[in-house]
Design a protein around this motif. Structure first.
Motif, short mmCIF file in Angstrom:
data_model
loop_
_atom_site.label_atom_id
_atom_site.label_comp_id
_atom_site.label_asym_id
_atom_site.label_seq_id
_atom_site.Cartn_x
_atom_site.Cartn_y
_atom_site.Cartn_z
N SER A 36 2.72 4.95 -6.80
CA SER A 36 2.59 3.66 -7.48
C SER A 36 3.82 2.80 -7.24
N PRO A 37 3.65 1.49 -6.94
CA PRO A 37 4.82 0.64 -6.69
C PRO A 37 5.54 0.25 -7.98
N LEU A 38 6.86 0.15 -7.89
CA LEU A 38 7.68 -0.30 -9.01
C LEU A 38 8.65 -1.35 -8.49
N HIS A 39 8.40 -2.61 -8.83
CA HIS A 39 9.16 -3.73 -8.28
C HIS A 39 9.12 -3.68 -6.75
N ALA A 40 7.99 -3.29 -6.23
CA ALA A 40 7.72 -3.27 -4.80
C ALA A 40 6.29 -3.75 -4.63
N THR A 41 5.84 -3.90 -3.41
CA THR A 41 4.48 -4.38 -3.19
C THR A 41 3.51 -3.21 -3.15
N VAL A 42 2.24 -3.53 -3.37
CA VAL A 42 1.20 -2.51 -3.26
C VAL A 42 1.19 -1.93 -1.85
N ASP A 43 1.45 -2.77 -0.85
CA ASP A 43 1.49 -2.27 0.53
C ASP A 43 2.65 -1.29 0.75
N ILE A 147 -3.58 12.62 -1.79
CA ILE A 147 -2.53 11.63 -2.04
C ILE A 147 -3.21 10.29 -2.23
N VAL A 148 -2.93 9.64 -3.36
CA VAL A 148 -3.63 8.42 -3.75
C VAL A 148 -2.65 7.26 -3.86
N ALA A 149 -2.87 6.20 -3.09
CA ALA A 149 -2.10 4.96 -3.25
C ALA A 149 -2.67 4.21 -4.45
N MET A 150 -1.79 3.82 -5.39
CA MET A 150 -2.20 3.23 -6.65
C MET A 150 -1.61 1.84 -6.83
N PRO A 151 -2.19 1.04 -7.75
CA PRO A 151 -1.55 -0.22 -8.15
C PRO A 151 -0.33 0.08 -9.02
N PRO A 152 0.39 -0.96 -9.49
CA PRO A 152 1.53 -0.74 -10.38
C PRO A 152 1.15 0.07 -11.62
N ALA A 153 2.12 0.85 -12.12
CA ALA A 153 1.84 1.80 -13.20
C ALA A 153 1.36 1.15 -14.49
N ASP A 154 1.67 -0.15 -14.68
CA ASP A 154 1.24 -0.81 -15.92
C ASP A 154 -0.14 -1.44 -15.82
N SER A 155 -0.81 -1.31 -14.67
CA SER A 155 -2.16 -1.86 -14.52
C SER A 155 -3.17 -0.91 -15.15
N VAL A 156 -4.33 -1.45 -15.50
CA VAL A 156 -5.37 -0.64 -16.15
C VAL A 156 -5.85 0.46 -15.20
N VAL A 157 -6.03 0.12 -13.91
CA VAL A 157 -6.48 1.11 -12.93
C VAL A 157 -5.48 2.26 -12.84
N ALA A 158 -4.19 1.92 -12.76
CA ALA A 158 -3.17 2.97 -12.65
C ALA A 158 -3.12 3.83 -13.91
N VAL A 168 2.62 11.84 -10.35
CA VAL A 168 2.78 10.45 -9.92
C VAL A 168 4.19 10.26 -9.35
N LEU A 169 4.26 9.58 -8.21
CA LEU A 169 5.54 9.23 -7.58
C LEU A 169 5.65 7.71 -7.57
N LEU A 170 6.81 7.18 -7.96
CA LEU A 170 7.04 5.74 -7.95
C LEU A 170 7.68 5.31 -6.64
N ALA A 171 7.19 4.22 -6.08
CA ALA A 171 7.75 3.64 -4.86
C ALA A 171 8.49 2.37 -5.25
N GLY A 172 9.81 2.45 -5.37
CA GLY A 172 10.61 1.29 -5.74
C GLY A 172 11.22 0.63 -4.52
N ARG A 173 11.97 -0.43 -4.76
CA ARG A 173 12.65 -1.11 -3.67
C ARG A 173 14.10 -1.33 -4.05
N ALA A 174 14.99 -0.84 -3.18
CA ALA A 174 16.42 -1.01 -3.41
C ALA A 174 16.75 -2.49 -3.53
N LEU A 201 13.33 4.95 -3.55
CA LEU A 201 13.77 3.57 -3.42
C LEU A 201 13.81 3.20 -1.94
N LEU A 202 12.93 2.29 -1.55
CA LEU A 202 12.87 1.82 -0.17
C LEU A 202 13.89 0.73 0.06
#
Length: 220
Positions: A36-43, A147-158, A168-174, A201-202
């Protein structure tokens, strides 16, 4: 776990291998991991999930990669090009989809992918339904690491997905995601009885570009 990737494109494969090694106990046959992205894009999350899936398949495991972001993103080859999408599979009333999963063509040896698809009236209801549970159960019985690509963790789907996936693993951005923010979201996920494993952190140099060929494998 907090993994900081180095600011280089040439080291991407080695960085993914390091993340895979750190997550080894979370990506095993029959397990499921959301990214799930965290201050990063869904992509960003979609690409990290795809690279992890390819890296896990390269060490001989069977992987099912699922795009559950339900968003229009760039073309990432690891999610496959077959006619069956996640929306299609979850819209069928008949339970049991082992034949559907076995019939998926391999994107690379050991890796099968399912794109989100379009036309879902309510994606949250789709992933909350029994069909998604059946899909995960069937994948587990076949020995897939999911392995499931998800929307941001605060979305209803996530929020629905975090209740159904093992970890769950968070994908952040440095530069955008701080360690404190990552720790806060990890704590929130734990409070929801999800099982967060940490954050990656990417760096800015790893911004997503369209991908039309599978990610490099460990044999290359």
């Amino acid at each position: 776990m907090l993994f900081r990737s180095k600011d280089t494109r040439t080291g991407r494969k080695q960085q993914i291998q390091s993340v895979r090694s750190a997550l080894d106990g979370a990506i095993t046959p029959g397990s499921s991991l959301g990214v799930s992205p965290l201050h990063a894009t869904v992509d960003d999350a979609r690409l990290l999930a795809a690279d992890l899936g390819a890296s896990v398949a390269a060490i001989g495991r069977e992987v099912l990669l699922i795009d559950a972001t339900f968003s229009d993103g760039v073309d990432i080859a690891e999610y496959g090009e077959g006619d069956a999408t996640l929306v299609d599979l979850l819209s069928v009333e008949t339970p049991g989809r082992q034949s559907d999963l076995v019939g998926l063509g391999e994107v690379m040896k050991g890796l099968r992918g399912i794109r989100s698809g379009s036309g879902a009236k309510d994606p949250a209801d789709l992933v909350a339904g029994y069909q998604f549970g059946d899909l995960l159960d069937d994948a587990a019985s076949l020995g897939f690491a999911v392995i499931v690509a998800m929307p941001p963790a605060d979305s209803v789907v996530a929020k629905e997905l975090t209740q159904r996936l093992d970890r769950v693993l968070l994908a952040g951005r440095a530069g955008r995601t701080t360690e404190r923010e990552a720790a806060t979201v990890v704590s929130d996920l734990s409070a929801r009885r999800a099982r967060p494993v940490g954050a990656v952190l990417l760096t800015g140099s790893e911004r997503l570009k369209p991908r039309h060929t599978p990610a490099p494998t460990d044999e290359e």
